[in-house]
Write an enzyme that holds these catalytic residues in place. Structure first.
Site, PDB file in Angstrom:
ATOM      1  N   GLY A   1       0.781  -1.239   0.000  1.00 34.14           N
ATOM      2  CA  GLY A   1       0.000   0.000   0.000  1.00 34.14           C
ATOM      3  C   GLY A   1       0.811   1.287   0.000  1.00 34.14           C
ATOM      4  O   GLY A   1       0.284   2.353   0.336  1.00 34.14           O
ATOM      5  N   SER A   2       2.073   1.213  -0.415  1.00 31.60           N
ATOM      6  CA  SER A   2       2.860   2.456  -0.385  1.00 31.60           C
ATOM      7  C   SER A   2       2.373   3.458  -1.438  1.00 31.60           C
ATOM      8  O   SER A   2       2.444   4.665  -1.216  1.00 31.60           O
ATOM      9  CB  SER A   2       4.353   2.164  -0.551  1.00 31.60           C
ATOM     10  OG  SER A   2       4.636   1.702  -1.842  1.00 31.60           O
TER      11      SER A   2
ATOM     12  N   ARG B   1      -5.381  -8.655  -8.773  1.00 32.78           N
ATOM     13  CA  ARG B   1      -6.554  -9.434  -9.175  1.00 32.78           C
ATOM     14  C   ARG B   1      -7.053  -8.839 -10.494  1.00 32.78           C
ATOM     15  O   ARG B   1      -7.013  -7.614 -10.661  1.00 32.78           O
ATOM     16  CB  ARG B   1      -7.604  -9.244  -8.077  1.00 32.78           C
ATOM     17  CG  ARG B   1      -8.778 -10.168  -8.109  1.00 32.78           C
ATOM     18  CD  ARG B   1      -9.532 -10.018  -6.790  1.00 32.78           C
ATOM     19  NE  ARG B   1      -8.824 -10.662  -5.704  1.00 32.78           N
ATOM     20  CZ  ARG B   1      -8.836 -11.973  -5.459  1.00 32.78           C
ATOM     21  NH1 ARG B   1      -9.554 -12.772  -6.207  1.00 32.78           N
ATOM     22  NH2 ARG B   1      -8.150 -12.471  -4.459  1.00 32.78           N
TER      23      ARG B   1
ATOM     24  N   HIS C   1       1.430   0.196 -13.340  1.00 30.71           N
ATOM     25  CA  HIS C   1       2.161  -1.046 -13.607  1.00 30.71           C
ATOM     26  C   HIS C   1       3.660  -0.759 -13.644  1.00 30.71           C
ATOM     27  O   HIS C   1       4.092   0.190 -14.303  1.00 30.71           O
ATOM     28  CB  HIS C   1       1.702  -1.657 -14.932  1.00 30.71           C
ATOM     29  CG  HIS C   1       2.333  -2.979 -15.189  1.00 30.71           C
ATOM     30  ND1 HIS C   1       1.931  -4.129 -14.544  1.00 30.71           N
ATOM     31  CD2 HIS C   1       3.393  -3.332 -15.962  1.00 30.71           C
ATOM     32  CE1 HIS C   1       2.704  -5.130 -14.926  1.00 30.71           C
ATOM     33  NE2 HIS C   1       3.591  -4.673 -15.781  1.00 30.71           N
TER      34      HIS C   1
HETATM   35  C1  GAR Z   1       3.649  -1.495  -7.290  1.00 29.33           C
HETATM   36  O1  GAR Z   1       4.976  -1.592  -7.729  1.00 29.33           O
HETATM   37  C2  GAR Z   1       2.686  -1.596  -8.451  1.00 29.33           C
HETATM   38  O2  GAR Z   1       3.171  -0.981  -9.609  1.00 29.33           O
HETATM   39  C3  GAR Z   1       2.599  -3.083  -8.609  1.00 29.33           C
HETATM   40  O3  GAR Z   1       2.523  -3.582  -7.297  1.00 29.33           O
HETATM   41  C4  GAR Z   1       3.271  -2.725  -6.444  1.00 29.33           C
HETATM   42  C5  GAR Z   1       2.441  -2.367  -5.244  1.00 29.33           C
HETATM   43  O4  GAR Z   1       3.203  -1.670  -4.296  1.00 29.33           O
HETATM   44  N1  GAR Z   1       1.458  -3.473  -9.391  1.00 29.33           N
HETATM   45  C6  GAR Z   1       1.469  -4.491 -10.235  1.00 29.33           C
HETATM   46  O5  GAR Z   1       2.438  -5.217 -10.402  1.00 29.33           O
HETATM   47  C7  GAR Z   1       0.179  -4.701 -10.977  1.00 29.33           C
HETATM   48  N2  GAR Z   1       0.339  -5.637 -12.052  1.00 29.33           N
HETATM   49  P1  GAR Z   1       2.488  -0.909  -3.103  1.00 29.33           P
HETATM   50  O6  GAR Z   1       1.473  -1.906  -2.507  1.00 29.33           O
HETATM   51  O7  GAR Z   1       3.574  -0.601  -2.133  1.00 29.33           O
HETATM   52  O8  GAR Z   1       1.803   0.296  -3.652  1.00 29.33           O
END
Ligand code: GAR
Length: 191
Positions: free
Chosen positions: A12-13, A91, A109
């Site tokens: 969730g950052s 998801r 992404h």
């Molecule tokens: C982020 O790097 C986002 O781009 C990626 O998950 C991470 C979540 O980080 N999303 C994907 O890979 C979607 N296909 P966070 O929970 O610290 O925001």
């Protein structure tokens, strides 16, 4: 002002960053709700600390994806949510939610799409020794990471970086460009 719900599955950052950017006057939408699909998502703790309402909706407690997404929609409607920002929501968005929020769901992404669609994009960029990767903000459609690109930036990979260093650089870029990408939409649309 456009009312935004952020969807997350883990850390969730990016969610926290969007809330902070809003508070600094750098995001033209209001983050009013966090929805998670995992009970243990750290994003929930961040929401509590930030004073943002959060809801855990357990996909496993519904008989189908349609039922699960109907519950999401009911939750969103209660809070008059106009727009959905996916931030590490691992998801695939189904037909029910896509139809209800057509053209109003975006995703971040961690690659320069269409390169490295799908999971573990940062690790794959590192392991396959790509010269560059990046971050993309795009609309969500029926495919996986295929929707119309709103904004993206490249990141040239220094071959001396470790995977952890590359991850850090990607996240720094995400924090900078997610608000930017969302503002491009919020500037154009009227909610
Ligand atoms: C982020 O790097 C986002 O781009 C990626 O998950 C991470 C979540 O980080 N999303 C994907 O890979 C979607 N296909 P966070 O929970 O610290 O925001």
């Amino acid at each position: 002002m456009v009312k935004v719900a952020v969807f997350a599955s883990g850390n969730g950052s990016n969610f926290e960053n969007l809330v902070k950017k809003k508070r600094e006057g750098l995001l033209k939408g209001d983050i009013v709700l966090l929805i998670v699909d995992k009970k243990e998502a750290y994003a929930l703790k961040r929401a509590k600390k930030l004073g943002i309402e959060s809801v855990f909706i357990d996909p496993k407690s519904f008989l189908s994806k349609e039922e699960y997404e109907k519950e999401i929609i009911a939750t969103l409607k209660k809070k008059d949510i106009d727009f959905i920002a996916l931030a590490g929501y691992m998801r695939i968005v189904g037909e029910t939610l896509l139809k209800e929020y057509e053209g109003r769901i975006v995703n971040i992404h961690p690659s320069y799409l269409p390169e490295l669609k799908g999971k573990d994009s940062i690790k794959r960029a590192f392991e396959t020794k790509k010269d560059f990767t990046g971050v993309t903000i795009h609309f969500v459609d029926r495919g996986v990471d295929t929707g119309k690109i709103i904004y993206q930036e490249k990141l040239v990979i220094d071959k001396k970086w470790t995977l952890e260093e590359l991850e850090k650089k990607i996240h720094e870029l995400e924090y900078e460009i997610y608000p930017k990408g969302l503002n491009l939409i919020f500037d154009k649309e009227s909610y």
